[in-house]
Design an enzyme around this catalytic site. Structure first.
Site, PDB file in Angstrom:
ATOM      1  N   GLY A 192       0.828  -1.207   0.000  1.00  0.00           N
ATOM      2  CA  GLY A 192       0.000   0.000   0.000  1.00  0.00           C
ATOM      3  C   GLY A 192       0.860   1.253   0.000  1.00  0.00           C
ATOM      4  O   GLY A 192       1.889   1.296   0.665  1.00  0.00           O
ATOM      5  N   ARG A 221       1.130  -4.947  -6.024  1.00  0.00           N
ATOM      6  CA  ARG A 221       1.268  -6.246  -5.373  1.00  0.00           C
ATOM      7  C   ARG A 221       1.784  -7.186  -6.466  1.00  0.00           C
ATOM      8  O   ARG A 221       1.389  -7.063  -7.621  1.00  0.00           O
ATOM      9  CB  ARG A 221      -0.072  -6.730  -4.838  1.00  0.00           C
ATOM     10  CG  ARG A 221      -0.874  -5.597  -4.198  1.00  0.00           C
ATOM     11  CD  ARG A 221      -1.029  -5.702  -2.701  1.00  0.00           C
ATOM     12  NE  ARG A 221      -1.830  -4.576  -2.235  1.00  0.00           N
ATOM     13  CZ  ARG A 221      -1.673  -3.958  -1.078  1.00  0.00           C
ATOM     14  NH1 ARG A 221      -0.748  -4.324  -0.226  1.00  0.00           N
ATOM     15  NH2 ARG A 221      -2.444  -2.959  -0.738  1.00  0.00           N
ATOM     16  N   ASP A 281       4.301  -4.883   6.146  1.00  0.00           N
ATOM     17  CA  ASP A 281       4.811  -6.181   6.618  1.00  0.00           C
ATOM     18  C   ASP A 281       4.903  -7.220   5.505  1.00  0.00           C
ATOM     19  O   ASP A 281       5.823  -8.024   5.498  1.00  0.00           O
ATOM     20  CB  ASP A 281       4.009  -6.682   7.823  1.00  0.00           C
ATOM     21  CG  ASP A 281       2.555  -6.941   7.492  1.00  0.00           C
ATOM     22  OD1 ASP A 281       2.062  -6.381   6.500  1.00  0.00           O
ATOM     23  OD2 ASP A 281       1.925  -7.714   8.228  1.00  0.00           O
ATOM     24  N   THR A 286       3.958   2.536   5.729  1.00  0.00           N
ATOM     25  CA  THR A 286       2.539   2.162   5.763  1.00  0.00           C
ATOM     26  C   THR A 286       1.805   3.140   6.672  1.00  0.00           C
ATOM     27  O   THR A 286       2.340   3.540   7.699  1.00  0.00           O
ATOM     28  CB  THR A 286       2.323   0.714   6.281  1.00  0.00           C
ATOM     29  OG1 THR A 286       0.938   0.529   6.590  1.00  0.00           O
ATOM     30  CG2 THR A 286       3.127   0.418   7.522  1.00  0.00           C
ATOM     31  N   ASP A 288      -0.613   2.377   8.410  1.00  0.00           N
ATOM     32  CA  ASP A 288      -1.221   1.622   9.508  1.00  0.00           C
ATOM     33  C   ASP A 288      -0.418   1.644  10.815  1.00  0.00           C
ATOM     34  O   ASP A 288      -0.957   1.312  11.876  1.00  0.00           O
ATOM     35  CB  ASP A 288      -1.424   0.151   9.097  1.00  0.00           C
ATOM     36  CG  ASP A 288      -2.281   0.011   7.854  1.00  0.00           C
ATOM     37  OD1 ASP A 288      -3.102   0.909   7.610  1.00  0.00           O
ATOM     38  OD2 ASP A 288      -2.127  -0.991   7.132  1.00  0.00           O
ATOM     39  N   ASP A 306       1.693  -0.435  11.812  1.00  0.00           N
ATOM     40  CA  ASP A 306       1.659  -1.758  12.440  1.00  0.00           C
ATOM     41  C   ASP A 306       2.977  -2.522  12.343  1.00  0.00           C
ATOM     42  O   ASP A 306       2.989  -3.747  12.326  1.00  0.00           O
ATOM     43  CB  ASP A 306       0.505  -2.595  11.846  1.00  0.00           C
ATOM     44  CG  ASP A 306       0.626  -2.766  10.337  1.00  0.00           C
ATOM     45  OD1 ASP A 306       1.508  -2.136   9.722  1.00  0.00           O
ATOM     46  OD2 ASP A 306      -0.168  -3.535   9.774  1.00  0.00           O
ATOM     47  N   ARG A 343      -5.922  -1.712   8.962  1.00  0.00           N
ATOM     48  CA  ARG A 343      -5.929  -3.179   8.879  1.00  0.00           C
ATOM     49  C   ARG A 343      -6.258  -3.762  10.250  1.00  0.00           C
ATOM     50  O   ARG A 343      -7.299  -3.456  10.792  1.00  0.00           O
ATOM     51  CB  ARG A 343      -4.608  -3.679   8.318  1.00  0.00           C
ATOM     52  CG  ARG A 343      -4.634  -3.615   6.808  1.00  0.00           C
ATOM     53  CD  ARG A 343      -3.963  -4.789   6.210  1.00  0.00           C
ATOM     54  NE  ARG A 343      -2.551  -4.771   6.586  1.00  0.00           N
ATOM     55  CZ  ARG A 343      -1.611  -5.340   5.876  1.00  0.00           C
ATOM     56  NH1 ARG A 343      -1.933  -5.967   4.759  1.00  0.00           N
ATOM     57  NH2 ARG A 343      -0.370  -5.291   6.251  1.00  0.00           N
TER      58      ARG A 343
HETATM   59  P1  ATP Z   1       0.434  -2.620   3.464  1.00  0.00           P
HETATM   60  O1  ATP Z   1       0.755  -2.895   4.913  1.00  0.00           O
HETATM   61  O2  ATP Z   1       0.345  -1.171   3.191  1.00  0.00           O
HETATM   62  O3  ATP Z   1      -0.705  -3.428   2.905  1.00  0.00           O
HETATM   63  P2  ATP Z   1       2.325  -4.584   2.556  1.00  0.00           P
HETATM   64  O4  ATP Z   1       3.759  -4.421   2.257  1.00  0.00           O
HETATM   65  O5  ATP Z   1       1.976  -5.388   3.773  1.00  0.00           O
HETATM   66  O6  ATP Z   1       1.710  -3.126   2.615  1.00  0.00           O
HETATM   67  P3  ATP Z   1       1.359  -6.724   0.812  1.00  0.00           P
HETATM   68  O7  ATP Z   1       0.404  -6.669  -0.301  1.00  0.00           O
HETATM   69  O8  ATP Z   1       1.057  -7.622   1.950  1.00  0.00           O
HETATM   70  O9  ATP Z   1       1.575  -5.211   1.280  1.00  0.00           O
HETATM   71  O10 ATP Z   1       2.788  -7.165   0.220  1.00  0.00           O
HETATM   72  C1  ATP Z   1       3.365  -6.494  -0.888  1.00  0.00           C
HETATM   73  C2  ATP Z   1       4.119  -7.459  -1.770  1.00  0.00           C
HETATM   74  O11 ATP Z   1       5.175  -8.097  -1.032  1.00  0.00           O
HETATM   75  C3  ATP Z   1       3.299  -8.618  -2.318  1.00  0.00           C
HETATM   76  O12 ATP Z   1       2.532  -8.271  -3.446  1.00  0.00           O
HETATM   77  C4  ATP Z   1       4.382  -9.623  -2.666  1.00  0.00           C
HETATM   78  O13 ATP Z   1       4.984  -9.323  -3.897  1.00  0.00           O
HETATM   79  C5  ATP Z   1       5.396  -9.418  -1.555  1.00  0.00           C
HETATM   80  N1  ATP Z   1       5.161 -10.420  -0.508  1.00  0.00           N
HETATM   81  C6  ATP Z   1       4.255 -10.404   0.486  1.00  0.00           C
HETATM   82  N2  ATP Z   1       4.295 -11.519   1.222  1.00  0.00           N
HETATM   83  C7  ATP Z   1       5.255 -12.299   0.668  1.00  0.00           C
HETATM   84  C8  ATP Z   1       5.784 -13.607   0.931  1.00  0.00           C
HETATM   85  N3  ATP Z   1       5.334 -14.350   1.947  1.00  0.00           N
HETATM   86  N4  ATP Z   1       6.778 -14.067   0.138  1.00  0.00           N
HETATM   87  C9  ATP Z   1       7.259 -13.323  -0.880  1.00  0.00           C
HETATM   88  N5  ATP Z   1       6.788 -12.108  -1.194  1.00  0.00           N
HETATM   89  C10 ATP Z   1       5.816 -11.589  -0.446  1.00  0.00           C
END
Ligand code: ATP
Length: 323
Positions: A11, A72, A103, A126, A128, A130, A172
């Site tokens: 995000g 993503r 995360d 982020t 959030d 978090d 979240r």
């Molecule tokens: P936000 O907290 O704002 O949602 P985020 O970083 O948690 O941001 P996610 O969509 O959970 O957002 O993760 C972003 C990208 O990180 C995913 O689209 C993927 O490419 C990669 N990613 C997430 N989890 C994994 C995993 N377990 N293994 C490999 N890549 C991952």
């Protein structure tokens, strides 16, 4: 390490651009080259990568969103996808990565760093808030201020019509935006996931004399399956307390936009500079945080544990101030 790859993932959050600028300029200042990777891990897989000079990051510190775009990326969650990402990285001569994201993004970084022995540094980006190991995350303060602007406006109409408003905010599964947003906007209550299983927060709020002497009320509700969201509470009140005139506002994506606050710009600038310092010190697989005004290195596994505690004191402050 000679060349740093930088990407924003997950995000978007206001202040990501300030972080991109800080990483780029600190790297160049220290004689390293920088490559911008577009659309998060997707750009690493598809090879959407461009050399960044100092002027590529001119005039962006004040902009919300991310000039590198974010996305993503499903492929990156597979070993085959990460293999392609690694090959592209090597082809471009990138030998360390700075990942700005939440995360999920840091989880991806942790796995990638382990598989290919690539130094990866994460920055907490982020709204959030978090991520464990940093007092606040990039974008959180801006989102909080956006929530205040919105709630101040909702209060005008709530008061005129003597209504009860449930305002749903992001976060979240974390209640930082809802709880601190409620304190700062003078809301009557916050319904947050951290406590949603402990007590029936709505019952408690009504029992505590809600609306005895007030002609309007605002309750902030954290979006989360654990709270059920603002609609859920509005329906309950409509059924159980038909005397109240209830309305719902879901703030949604407006919370993710806007020019970053001074706090977020400074935080992002410090974290971005510290990311390059960390790489030059030989650090790897850590998120950079700021705790008690000091830069700290937090192992990925710790940062993403996702149980950053919320202070009970804040809950008490809100309760005491809403009598
Ligand atoms: P936000 O907290 O704002 O949602 P985020 O970083 O948690 O941001 P996610 O969509 O959970 O957002 O993760 C972003 C990208 O990180 C995913 O689209 C993927 O490419 C990669 N990613 C997430 N989890 C994994 C995993 N377990 N293994 C490999 N890549 C991952």
């Amino acid at each position: 390490v000679k060349c740093i790859g930088i990407l924003t993932s997950g995000g978007d959050a206001p202040g990501m651009n300030a972080a991109i600028r800080a990483v780029t300029r600190t790297a160049i200042y220290n004689g390293l080259s920088v490559k911008g990777i577009y659309r998060g891990y997707k750009g690493l897989v598809t090879g959407e990568i461009k050399e960044f000079k100092s002027q590529n990051v001119s005039n962006i510190i004040q902009l919300g969103g991310t000039i590198l775009k974010t996305a993503r990326c499903k492929e990156f969650t597979t070993p085959e996808g990460r293999q392609i990402a690694y090959e592209n990285m090597k082809k471009e001569g990138i030998d360390a990565l700075v990942i700005i994201g939440g995360d999920g993004s840091l989880t991806g970084a942790r796995i990638f760093a382990q598989e290919f022995d690539v130094p990866c540094i994460g920055l907490p980006g982020t709204i959030d808030n978090d991520l464990y190991g940093t007092d606040t995350t990039i974008g959180y303060d801006t989102a909080l201020n956006t929530i205040l602007d919105a709630v101040d406006k909702i209060r005008d109409t709530a008061t005129s019509h003597e209504r009860l408003f449930f305002v749903e905010v992001m976060g979240r599964d974390a209640g930082f935006l809802a709880l601190n947003g409620a304190i700062a906007s003078g809301a009557e209550a916050a319904i947050i996931p951290e406590f949603s299983t402990e007590v029936d927060q709505l019952e408690e709020f009504i029992k505590n004399g809600f609306r005895k002497s007030k002609n309007s009320s605002i309750v902030l509700v954290a979006e989360s399956e654990l709270t059920g969201g603002a609609m859920h509470y509005a329906e309950r009140v409509k059924n159980e307390y038909p005397q109240y005139d209830v309305r719902v506002t879901i703030l949604g994506h407006l919370q993710r936009g806007g020019s970053p606050t001074a706090h977020d710009r400074i935080l992002a600038s410090r974290l971005g500079a510290a990311a390059i310092d960390a790489i030059m010190e030989g650090q790897r697989n850590v998120m950079i945080g700021i705790e008690h005004d000091e830069v700290v290195y937090v192992p990925f596994t710790k940062a993403i544990k996702n149980d950053k505690p919320i202070k009970k004191e804040l809950v008490n402050v809100l309760r005491e101030l809403s009598i």
